[in-house]
Design a protein around this motif. Structure first.
Motif, PDB file in Angstrom:
ATOM      1  N   GLY B 272       0.719  -1.061  -0.138  1.00 51.23           N
ATOM      2  CA  GLY B 272      -0.012  -0.077   0.039  1.00 51.23           C
ATOM      3  C   GLY B 272       0.780   1.216   0.140  1.00 51.23           C
ATOM      4  N   THR B 273       2.083   1.190   0.315  1.00 50.81           N
ATOM      5  CA  THR B 273       2.825   2.407   0.457  1.00 50.81           C
ATOM      6  C   THR B 273       2.745   2.759  -1.220  1.00 50.81           C
ATOM      7  N   SER B 274       2.872   4.236  -1.346  1.00 46.36           N
ATOM      8  CA  SER B 274       3.014   4.905  -2.536  1.00 46.36           C
ATOM      9  C   SER B 274       4.469   5.139  -2.853  1.00 46.36           C
ATOM     10  N   ILE B 275       4.881   4.396  -3.933  1.00 43.52           N
ATOM     11  CA  ILE B 275       6.325   4.239  -4.302  1.00 43.52           C
ATOM     12  C   ILE B 275       6.668   4.674  -5.559  1.00 43.52           C
ATOM     13  N   SER B 278       1.579   7.759  -9.893  1.00 44.37           N
ATOM     14  CA  SER B 278       0.251   6.772  -9.837  1.00 44.37           C
ATOM     15  C   SER B 278      -0.174   6.239 -11.213  1.00 44.37           C
ATOM     16  N   THR B 281       2.241   0.833 -13.331  1.00 46.08           N
ATOM     17  CA  THR B 281       1.686  -0.494 -12.869  1.00 46.08           C
ATOM     18  C   THR B 281       2.718  -1.151 -13.232  1.00 46.08           C
ATOM     19  N   ILE B 310       3.416  -3.348  -8.147  1.00 46.26           N
ATOM     20  CA  ILE B 310       3.136  -2.018  -8.145  1.00 46.26           C
ATOM     21  C   ILE B 310       1.730  -1.758  -8.823  1.00 46.26           C
ATOM     22  N   GLY B 313       0.850   2.830  -8.712  1.00 43.14           N
ATOM     23  CA  GLY B 313       2.141   3.894  -8.151  1.00 43.14           C
ATOM     24  C   GLY B 313       2.267   3.281  -6.749  1.00 43.14           C
ATOM     25  N   SER B 314       1.346   2.020  -6.152  1.00 41.44           N
ATOM     26  CA  SER B 314       1.473   1.760  -4.819  1.00 41.44           C
ATOM     27  C   SER B 314       1.833   0.365  -4.883  1.00 41.44           C
ATOM     28  N   PRO B 431       8.497   7.290   0.548  1.00 41.97           N
ATOM     29  CA  PRO B 431       7.312   8.065  -0.130  1.00 41.97           C
ATOM     30  C   PRO B 431       7.637   9.635  -0.069  1.00 41.97           C
ATOM     31  N   ALA B 438       9.168   7.100  -8.908  1.00 38.89           N
ATOM     32  CA  ALA B 438       8.270   8.336  -8.453  1.00 38.89           C
ATOM     33  C   ALA B 438       8.272   9.576  -9.703  1.00 38.89           C
TER      34      ALA B 438
END
Lengths: 464, 468
Positions: B272-275, B278, B281, B310, B313-314, B431, B438
């Protein structure tokens, strides 16, 4: 699994059979054995080398070489190998002799360390690994550390139809310590590694003080800034200078590239390329070196070859074929990564010999720039003459003094420009070879040593 | 394509002679290898067959909350040899510890369909197929006076892979693999610059020659452009990374950090971490057609599949084998892999205990459009065609290397070639911090399979470029 030499009569029979069909044939048989261990916080992983042997047969087919190999050394399998070779020889001119001089060496060598690591057993290595892990993680902030070590005996038996019969056992020992530091999602590690031909004395290089210092340095990396970018004075530590020697004058002087007209160095053999204080050598006979060999895989003894002598480019590394084409002598640099891989001209231990500058003098001369430390990788550009070196960390040089710590980076430059700009060669350097693995192109990894003394020059650096 | 069949395989032969308590597994290979090596367009060395038959035995020995793992590989298929292998594996297991209990090896089940992983022409006529490949590689140089092939090699492995375990699993499947390497040397012009070279390598499951002539034309153009290339500028710039560059960067980091091994070391990103951007994938696809990482099953016998890593983005998932799955109470994702660590792939996979690795990292088509549209979106930046060696650090995520050949982007158009200097950064960061993942601002619309990735080009804004 039987001793390699137990199969010698089988190999002789195959060679005798091929002698009738080819002007020259040779066999390299190999057996490897060894043990290792990796210790981490959550797991302990001992390992044993595969119980594996094999042999490769090469024969001259009049205009090209043919090869076949098997991991089965019993006669039926070896006869199949010989069948395959003979099929390729069909229609070939057998009268033409193979290019170059065939080795006739008949000798046996063995690394004979007074205290082999094998005496420790895997239990002993696990115990040492846990001690080292404990030293690293005793430093507050370090929870994880990968400790690895092991030994490997590489037995090689080389026979050819010219009468060579060489048997060597190379006992290599290697260790690595890599503490891992984490903070707010940032992860860094640093490492200490070493190895060579020898025994337990090599593992004793992992001392409590050196491991604790390494662990503290790893924590510092969490707060290190990015390196500066652009062209600037660069001071290479001995490990990076060794990489430089390997990537620039090592690969560039592998003379099979001369034969392919694929070396930027070929046209300038004999010319001055750097300052008189610069000497670079490849030495397959370097005592205890990671890349040391008693003889190469064409039966020629390992030896020292000067590549750059006091600034003058004087020598290249040869196998029998490049030596024949270029009117030189084989230099003991023909190596196969194992008994199934092809032979190429390869380096052994490649290094920059010490010069006369102290580290303080080099820093003062640099004035402002970057000190590159802990070489990790490099890649050559045999025709274009560029090079890339990567390092784990470094320090800014500010007003002639070592400044703040910076993170990993890459150096890029044209080798001949880098040589022209060398302003000093350090007098303190490696007394042993760093350990590394080198590929020929994108395959055939084998152990090579690198080493050197500090080098001061100019190049482009950037984060990497 | 061949489905899995229980056959008289090497693994089954070893398994039938094993005298060991379970759990155990045998992974075996019978391999024939053929190679042609070129000096210019002339064959200087023909190799083959190089015949290898061997197996790796893994024993799992429960000890309270821990499991001992004993592994030993061998080419000795005699009864005495197998006995010695078992004895060594037992000794290793006694000293080993891994924080898992109740490790379950795969059970026999319906044979999964095999993805496309065997080149039938290569299987039936290996040397003939390689000779045709070499002809297709060298023919485009006929009539070219300013570009020559300075060296080349093509290597083919024909593998009979087989598995057996103490749960009664027995099967085998065939696969082929081709690796090639070539260097094109460019020269010409009365007083022109020194020669230039474009050095290329690749791997696939098949020796396809469909687009080789077009590829050779492109290699020749890059080799010529090397001769007139200038150093890139220094600065933070938009950079376009095509598939051939991305495959040297992303797998080295993601296949370490997105695994149960990393979770054990506490360096895996949390679900679930935004890495990443967005729009990004990434999934690991063990069934991608003709990819070298693909197969019907992983190296423990669990069916290969697609595993999201991913999504939007998460972080969407991690990779597990049976061992690491047991450590965390999750099922295997079919991600066990042998000989998948750092460095060049060892064709003798049986000689390595299974570890964890990605297979083919797949990034689906984005909305960035064609290469020209990505270049237009970049505005003023660099197209990196080839890096020296990115050599990513999977722990810190740092990557970078020398630009072997690239192109300056000016005013949304490709301009002069660049060479030298470095481009680099970090693949992934906490993040909010900048990173390659990113900073992806556009994803091209045409994915391409290159080695370990199937991806379109990515526009990253910015990366650090060091040059003149």
């Amino acid at each position: 699994m039987a001793d390699l030499r137990d199969y010698e009569p089988n190999l002789d029979r195959i060679l005798t059979r091929l002698e009738r069909r080819s002007a020259f044939a040779e066999i390299l048989a190999e057996r490897a054995s060894g043990e290792g261990v990796q210790v981490e916080r959550r797991s302990t992983t001992p390992n044993v080398q595969p119980r594996m042997h094999g042999a490769i047969v090469r024969a001259w087919a009049g205009a090209r070489w043919v090869e076949a190999a098997s991991t089965d050394l019993e006669m039926p399998a070896l006869e199949s190998v010989a069948d395959a070779i003979e099929r390729d020889l069909d229609g070939s001119a057998t009268a033409g002799s193979a290019p170059g001089e065939s080795a006739t060496t008949d000798e046996e060598w063995r690394t004979d360390p007074p205290h082999p690591v094998s005496e420790l057993g895997m239990e002993g290595m696990v115990s040492i690994g846990k001690d080292v892990f404990g030293w690293a993680t005793a430093v507050p902030g370090i929870k994880e550390c990968q400790v690895s070590m092991g030994w490997a005996d590489d037995e090689r038996l080389y026979l050819n139809t010219a009468g060579a019969r060489c048997f060597q056992t190379l006992s290599r020992v290697r260790y690595g310590v890599a503490p891992v530091a984490m903070e707010n999602g940032r992860v860094e590690f640093d490492f200490l590694s070493g190895g060579g031909l020898g025994g337990r004395e090599i593992l004793e290089e992992m001392t409590e003080s050196s491991v604790r210092e390494l662990a503290r340095g790893t924590l510092d990396l969490l707060h290190a800034k990015a390196p500066p970018t652009g062209q600037m004075p660069v001071l290479l530590d001995p490990s990076v200078a060794g990489l430089f020697a390997h990537e620039s004058f090592g690969h560039g002087t592998e003379a099979d590239q001369f034969v392919r007209d694929r070396s930027y160095l070929k046209p300038i053999l004999g010319q001055m390329v750097g300052p008189t204080q610069l000497t670079i050598a490849d030495d397959g006979a370097f005592p205890g070196g990671w890349g040391t060999i008693f003889c190469d895989d064409e039966g020629h003894p390992g030896q020292k070859t000067l590549l750059v002598d006091h600034g003058r480019f004087v020598g290249a590394l040869h196998d029998r074929e490049s030596a024949a084409v270029l009117g030189a002598k084989a230099t003991g640099n023909t190596r196969r990564s194992d008994c199934l891989s092809r032979a190429f001209v390869r380096m052994t231990n490649t290094y920059v010999e010490p010069g006369s500058w102290s580290l303080d003098e080099l820093l003062a001369e640099a004035k402002n720039g970057i000190l590159l430390e802990r070489g990790t990788s490099g890649i050559e550009d045999p025709l274009g003459g560029q090079m890339q070196l990567k390092v784990k960390k470094g320090h800014r040089i500010e007003n002639g003094r070592v400044g703040e710590l910076v993170t990993s980076m890459a150096l890029s430059g044209r080798v001949l420009d880098f040589l022209r700009d060398i302003r000093g060669v350090g007098r303190e350097g490696d007394t042993k070879m760093e350990t590394g693995y080198c590929g020929k192109g994108h395959s055939d990894l084998l152990p090579v040593g690198t080493g050197g003394a500090h080098l001061l020059s100019t190049a482009v650096v950037g984060p990497a | 394509m061949s489905a899995l069949q229980p056959v008289d395989s090497t693994a089954a032969r070893v398994a039938d002679q094993l005298r060991a308590d379970g759990p155990w597994e045998v992974f075996a290979q019978r391999t024939r290898r053929y190679e042609l090596h070129l000096n210019g367009t002339t064959i200087e060395l023909a190799r083959g067959p190089i015949t290898v038959e061997g197996y790796g035995l893994r024993l799992l020995r429960p000890r309270g909350e821990q499991t001992g793992r004993g592994f030993q590989a061998s080419t000795d298929l005699t009864a005495d040899g197998i006995r010695a292998t078992v004895a060594t594996a037992e000794a290793v297991a006694r000293l080993s510890s891994f924080p898992a209990k109740g490790v379950e090896l795969p059970k026999p089940g319906g044979a999964p369909a095999s993805p496309l992983i065997r080149d039938d022409d290569l299987w039936s006529d290996p040397m003939g197929t390689l000779e045709r490949f070499v002809h297709a590689l060298t023919a485009p140089f006929d009539g070219r006076s300013n570009e020559v092939l300075s060296f080349g090699s093509v290597r083919a492995s024909l593998n009979e892979n087989s598995l057996a375990n103490s749960n009664g699993l027995r099967f085998a499947y065939p696969s082929t693999e081709v690796e090639y390497e070539a260097a094109v040397k460019a020269s010409g012009g009365p007083e022109g610059p020194p020669p230039g070279e474009y050095w290329v390598n690749g791997s696939s499951r098949r020796a396809t020659t469909d687009h080789l002539a077009d590829e050779v034309s492109a290699w020749c153009r890059y080799a010529q452009d090397v001769r007139r290339a200038v150093q890139p500028p220094t600065g933070d710039l938009p950079v376009i990374l095509p598939p051939g560059v991305l495959t040297t960067i992303l797998p080295n980091v993601l296949s370490v950090r997105f695994t149960g091994t990393a979770r054990l070391r506490e360096i895996a990103p949390a679900l679930g971490t935004s890495i990443a951007a967005s729009s990004l994938t990434v999934e690991d696809d063990g069934t991608y057609p003709w990819a070298t990482g693909s197969g019907p099953v992983d190296d423990e016998g669990t069916p290969r599949r697609k595993q999201p890593l991913i999504s939007g983005g998460s972080v969407a998932g991690l990779l597990y084998d049976s061992l690491h799955g047991a450590a965390f109470g999750v099922p295997s994702t079919g991600s066990a892999a042998r000989a998948a660590g750092f460095g060049m792939r060892d064709p003798r996979r049986f000689a390595h205990a299974p570890g964890l690795s990605s297979t083919t990292l797949s990034i689906p088509a984005g909305t960035g459009g064609s290469d020209a549209e990505l270049v237009e979106a970049a505005g003023d930046g660099i197209w990196v065609q080839q890096l020296g060696w990115a050599f990513p650090d999977p722990f810190s995520g740092a990557f970078g290397g020398e630009i072997r050949i690239g192109y300056r982007i000016r005013g949304g158009k490709l301009a002069e070639p660049v060479r030298g200097g470095t481009v680099g950064g970090v693949v992934m960061a906490p993040p909010g911090a900048p990173s390659l993942l990113a900073n992806v601002v556009a994803i091209g619309s045409t994915p391409e399979l290159t080695d370990q990735m199937a991806t379109p080009p990515l526009l990253v804004r910015p990366l650090v470029v060091a040059g003149a």
